[in-house]
Design a protein around this motif. Structure first.
Motif, mmCIF file in Angstrom:
data_model
loop_
_atom_site.group_PDB
_atom_site.id
_atom_site.type_symbol
_atom_site.label_atom_id
_atom_site.label_comp_id
_atom_site.label_asym_id
_atom_site.label_seq_id
_atom_site.Cartn_x
_atom_site.Cartn_y
_atom_site.Cartn_z
ATOM 1 N N LYS A 9 0.855 -1.178 0.000
ATOM 2 C CA LYS A 9 0.000 0.000 0.000
ATOM 3 C C LYS A 9 0.894 1.231 0.000
ATOM 4 O O LYS A 9 1.801 1.303 0.840
ATOM 5 C CB LYS A 9 -0.853 -0.051 1.296
ATOM 6 N N TYR A 10 0.778 2.115 -0.962
ATOM 7 C CA TYR A 10 1.602 3.321 -1.014
ATOM 8 C C TYR A 10 0.715 4.557 -1.099
ATOM 9 O O TYR A 10 -0.288 4.569 -1.808
ATOM 10 C CB TYR A 10 2.530 3.270 -2.240
ATOM 11 N N GLU A 11 1.115 5.615 -0.383
ATOM 12 C CA GLU A 11 0.368 6.878 -0.429
ATOM 13 C C GLU A 11 0.361 7.435 -1.848
ATOM 14 O O GLU A 11 1.265 7.144 -2.638
ATOM 15 C CB GLU A 11 1.079 7.917 0.463
ATOM 16 N N LEU A 12 -0.662 8.218 -2.170
ATOM 17 C CA LEU A 12 -0.721 8.903 -3.467
ATOM 18 C C LEU A 12 -0.471 10.387 -3.255
ATOM 19 O O LEU A 12 -1.032 10.992 -2.344
ATOM 20 C CB LEU A 12 -2.097 8.699 -4.109
ATOM 21 N N ASN A 13 0.394 10.952 -4.085
ATOM 22 C CA ASN A 13 0.680 12.394 -4.004
ATOM 23 C C ASN A 13 0.940 12.939 -5.400
ATOM 24 O O ASN A 13 1.423 12.203 -6.267
ATOM 25 C CB ASN A 13 1.929 12.639 -3.134
#
Ligand code: EPZ
Length: 417
Positions: A9-13
């Motif tokens: 799971k990776y943050e979105l930016n």
């Protein structure tokens, strides 16, 4: 079609440009049948449903050329009135061509649009309205033949349900009809307004599009025009769901906040923070969103049915329980069994889905059941720990120009294989 592989799971930016609207451009392509001339459609999304519509336009006799996101249509030599079964099958919303072909040719024949993944998709409201405009209806085998020997005549039409497609077919059939048509209980979706803007720029006389009462005064002829398609509000809602599920801070370029007020308020209740400036809608989500007491889908401007699956995916990881009521389509929960493979805890009872948020989701293999259900699986895969593989991704290509490109640009580990 290639599968989609996602590592979560990776943050979105970062920034993402919101493509042109599928549900706006499809009726506009049908509307080009009514014009005599060359039209240029800008911000036209490169979707499989758009290519299916272009195939129908070419079959009818139009010339089309699609460069980038600009589609040129020369409709001067349209001479056919029938849409063959193979082209009808490619896209259910080809029923939108009925009103336009009838308006131009005085007759139209399509094979009755089958159901779709969302359940039966009748067009009884379309047929009833076109009959009220003077069309006769014949059923020939599996085909529907509409004819208006002496041309269509404006009339007062009250829709039993504010159907988007029926409202669009009435607009398409009445702009060249003889006299005035008044539609009450019309659909108010932004795509109706965009269709009316296209028709007005081609010479039509329409007032009230976007409200529940539309008045159309028939004109003699429509001409080619240039039109820029509005941004896709459901694609914007999809990417909001993605960042709500993973956490992060993204800027939706070209989104129209006024088209998704109900979506914004739902995600604000879940704890997301929004900022609007110029043509940028920024969304910030912390680690885990809250549940929302109850969400009900209804016609515009209520929460849109097309953004439901993506919201449910994001809420799978929320703190607490959400009751979600789907009031528009009978069979819109087919993707939920696939969501459960990630570990989501959702109970479906008829048109109600009860979403119990869980701490985490785990990557898995799954397959798309329909367009927005497929988008929901992408949301879940981004937020799941580990690797996920999504199959039958052709469903997603119907409405998303390039979801892998858009999400990779936000830092997602997503690719086609
Ligand atoms: C449009 O479908 C959209 N499609 C749908 O988006 C969207 O979900 C829907 O509007 C509602 O907003 C396009 O614009 C191409 P309706 P449409 O007529 O016109 C029933 C997506 O994911 N009904 O408002 O078919 C119908 O069965 C798609 O982009 C009748 O019973 O929607 C449904 O239950 C999915 N008889 C309800 O009304 C009729 O004659 C809503 O249909 C017409 C509709």
């Amino acid at each position: 079609m290639p599968d989609i592989l996602v590592d979560g799971k990776y943050e979105l930016n970062g920034d993402v440009y919101i493509q042109g609207s599928k549900n706006s451009v499809l009726p506009i392509l049908a509307a080009s049948v009514l014009t005599y001339g060359v039209s240029v459609i800008e911000n036209c999304p490169a979707l499989s449903d758009v290519r299916a519509s272009i195939n129908i336009l070419k079959y009818l006799g139009a010339k089309c050329s699609f460069e980038g996101n600009s589609l040129t249509i020369d409709s001067r030599n349209i001479s056919d009135y029938k849409i063959p079964d193979n082209l009808m099958r490619e896209m259910r919303s080809s029923s939108l061509f009925l009103g336009a072909i009838l308006g131009r040719m005085g007759k139209a024949e399509i094979s009755s649009p089958g159901g779709c993944e969302l359940g039966p998709r009748p067009i009884d409201l379309h047929i009833k309205a076109l009959s009220e405009l003077g069309a006769t209806v014949k059923h020939k085998g599996g085909n529907i033949l509409l004819q208006s020997k002496n041309g269509l005549v404006g009339s007062e039409i009250h829709l039993a349900f504010p159907s988007v497609g029926a409202t669009e077919n009435i607009l398409l059939a009445s702009v060249l009809a003889d006299g005035i048509t008044v539609v009450t209980n019309a659909a108010k979706e932004p795509e109706i307004e965009d269709l009316a803007d296209f028709l007005i720029s081609a010479g039509a006389n329409i007032e009230g599009a976007g409200s529940d009462k539309i008045v159309i005064k028939g004109v003699r002829k429509l001409f080619g025009t240039r039109h820029k398609v509005i941004p896709d509000r459901i694609v914007a809602a999809t990417y909001i769901s993605c960042v709500a599920a993973t956490g992060g801070n993204i800027n939706l370029i070209n989104a129209v906040p006024n088209h998704i007020r109900s979506v914004i308020s739902a995600f604000e209740e879940a704890g997301c923070e929004f900022k609007e400036r110029d043509n940028i809608l920024s969304v910030k989500a912390n680690d885990r969103i809250n549940s929302i007491s109850t969400v009900r889908t209804l016609t515009y401007p209520a929460f849109p049915t097309d953004a439901g699956p993506q919201l449910i995916s994001a809420l799978s990881l929320s703190k607490g329980t959400t009751v979600f009521v789907e009031n528009i389509f009978q069979n819109r929960f087919r993707y939920i069994d696939e969501l459960k493979r990630f570990g989501a805890n959702i109970k479906v009872e008829g048109k109600v889905a009860v979403v119990e948020g869980v701490e985490s989701l785990s990557g898995t293999e799954c397959e798309c059941t329909d367009l927005r259900g497929g988008a929901a699986l992408v949301v879940a895969a981004l937020a799941a720990n580990g690797t996920s593989k999504i199959r039958k991704t052709e469903h997603i290509l119907r409405g998303y120009e390039n979801i892998v490109r858009d999400l990779s640009g936000l830092g997602a580990r997503i690719k086609y294989i």
